[in-house]
Design a protein around this motif. Structure first.
Motif, PDB file in Angstrom:
ATOM      1  N   UNK A 149      -3.880 -88.890  -9.956  1.00  0.00           N
ATOM      2  CA  UNK A 149      -4.536 -87.961  -9.047  1.00  0.00           C
ATOM      3  C   UNK A 149      -5.038 -88.797  -7.795  1.00  0.00           C
ATOM      4  N   UNK A 150      -4.823 -88.532  -6.639  1.00  0.00           N
ATOM      5  CA  UNK A 150      -5.436 -89.464  -5.547  1.00  0.00           C
ATOM      6  C   UNK A 150      -5.542 -88.445  -4.352  1.00  0.00           C
ATOM      7  N   UNK A 151      -6.176 -89.012  -3.404  1.00  0.00           N
ATOM      8  CA  UNK A 151      -6.914 -88.400  -2.241  1.00  0.00           C
ATOM      9  C   UNK A 151      -7.001 -89.263  -1.385  1.00  0.00           C
ATOM     10  N   UNK A 152      -6.563 -89.305  -0.020  1.00  0.00           N
ATOM     11  CA  UNK A 152      -6.817 -89.966   1.222  1.00  0.00           C
ATOM     12  C   UNK A 152      -8.271 -89.587   1.967  1.00  0.00           C
ATOM     13  N   UNK A 153      -8.964 -90.223   1.887  1.00  0.00           N
ATOM     14  CA  UNK A 153     -10.177 -89.749   2.829  1.00  0.00           C
ATOM     15  C   UNK A 153     -10.637 -90.874   3.938  1.00  0.00           C
ATOM     16  N   UNK A 154     -11.006 -90.076   4.877  1.00  0.00           N
ATOM     17  CA  UNK A 154     -11.500 -91.089   5.928  1.00  0.00           C
ATOM     18  C   UNK A 154     -12.733 -91.728   5.784  1.00  0.00           C
ATOM     19  N   UNK A 155     -12.698 -93.031   6.238  1.00  0.00           N
ATOM     20  CA  UNK A 155     -14.007 -93.924   6.045  1.00  0.00           C
ATOM     21  C   UNK A 155     -13.801 -94.563   4.683  1.00  0.00           C
ATOM     22  N   UNK A 156     -14.773 -95.427   4.431  1.00  0.00           N
ATOM     23  CA  UNK A 156     -15.020 -95.854   3.067  1.00  0.00           C
ATOM     24  C   UNK A 156     -15.710 -95.047   2.161  1.00  0.00           C
ATOM     25  N   UNK A 157     -15.733 -95.445   0.998  1.00  0.00           N
ATOM     26  CA  UNK A 157     -16.438 -94.701  -0.163  1.00  0.00           C
ATOM     27  C   UNK A 157     -15.422 -93.807  -1.036  1.00  0.00           C
ATOM     28  N   UNK A 158     -16.447 -93.483  -2.305  1.00  0.00           N
ATOM     29  CA  UNK A 158     -15.640 -92.808  -3.184  1.00  0.00           C
ATOM     30  C   UNK A 158     -16.108 -91.152  -2.800  1.00  0.00           C
ATOM     31  N   UNK A 159     -15.284 -90.512  -2.355  1.00  0.00           N
ATOM     32  CA  UNK A 159     -15.515 -88.978  -2.225  1.00  0.00           C
ATOM     33  C   UNK A 159     -14.239 -88.161  -2.547  1.00  0.00           C
ATOM     34  N   UNK A 160     -13.909 -88.164  -3.649  1.00  0.00           N
ATOM     35  CA  UNK A 160     -12.893 -87.321  -4.042  1.00  0.00           C
ATOM     36  C   UNK A 160     -13.217 -85.696  -4.127  1.00  0.00           C
ATOM     37  N   UNK A 161     -12.311 -85.034  -3.471  1.00  0.00           N
ATOM     38  CA  UNK A 161     -12.847 -83.445  -3.557  1.00  0.00           C
ATOM     39  C   UNK A 161     -11.394 -82.915  -4.186  1.00  0.00           C
ATOM     40  N   UNK A 162     -10.551 -82.643  -3.164  1.00  0.00           N
ATOM     41  CA  UNK A 162      -9.269 -81.867  -3.806  1.00  0.00           C
ATOM     42  C   UNK A 162      -8.137 -83.041  -3.718  1.00  0.00           C
TER      43      UNK A 162
END
Length: 173
Positions: A80-93
């Motif tokens: 399970x993975x998600x690309x997020x803008x910026x740095x950090x651990x912020x998985x949502x969907x």
């Protein structure tokens, strides 16, 4: 009176046998848990490589390298993975990549191409879920920064990844 004494003695023996059997069963369970913990698979996330996902019109993708540093085979059930803008651990969907992969003890495998759409400077958050002895399920978490490296004379310009461990990222199980 003698019959009541004999009945009480038998009941006491039966209770003692039951208690000893329960203690032996608990000891056996603890021994099995210790064995599984020592002998189980343990997936370590090695690296991530930017590539093209040919099945989706050359869309950008990332392939994650996996290494089993445990003593038993690991059966990868999902990534399970998600690309997020910026740095950090912020998985949502998260997007779920279901591909059964067997990683032998002391072996390495790759996840296959994880479609990330249009590549951009961002980070990739997620986890690999796997099972091992007695079908116990474990997770290994990852967070990679994705950035563009300019041509520095030694290497050509390209997208690169690097592992980071931001605050809030769970520990592997």
């Amino acid at each position: 009176v003698i019959g009541m004494v004999q009945s009480a003695a038998v009941a006491w023996l039966v209770w003692g046998t039951y208690r000893q059997t329960a203690e032996a069963a608990e000891s056996a369970r603890k021994t099995l848990d210790s064995y599984i913990w020592k002998e189980r698979a343990h997936i370590r996330i090695k690296d991530a490589t930017v590539t093209k996902f040919r099945a989706l019109n050359e869309a950008d993708a990332i392939v994650i390298g996996l290494e089993n540093v445990g003593l038993s085979a690991a059966h990868i059930s999902r990534v399970c993975y998600q690309v997020v803008d910026g740095l950090g651990w912020r998985p949502t969907t998260m997007t779920e990549h279901c591909k059964r992969i067997l990683v032998p003890a002391d072996g390495s495998e790759e996840t296959g191409a994880l479609n990330i759409g249009k590549i951009r400077e961002s980070s990739l958050n997620g986890f690999v879920e796997y099972s091992t002895l007695k079908d116990q399920t474990f997770r290994s978490y990852f967070c990679f920064i994705i950035r563009f490296r300019e041509d520095d004379g030694d290497t050509s310009a390209r997208w690169v990844t690097g592992a980071i461990y931001p605050a809030g990222m769970p520990q592997d199980t």
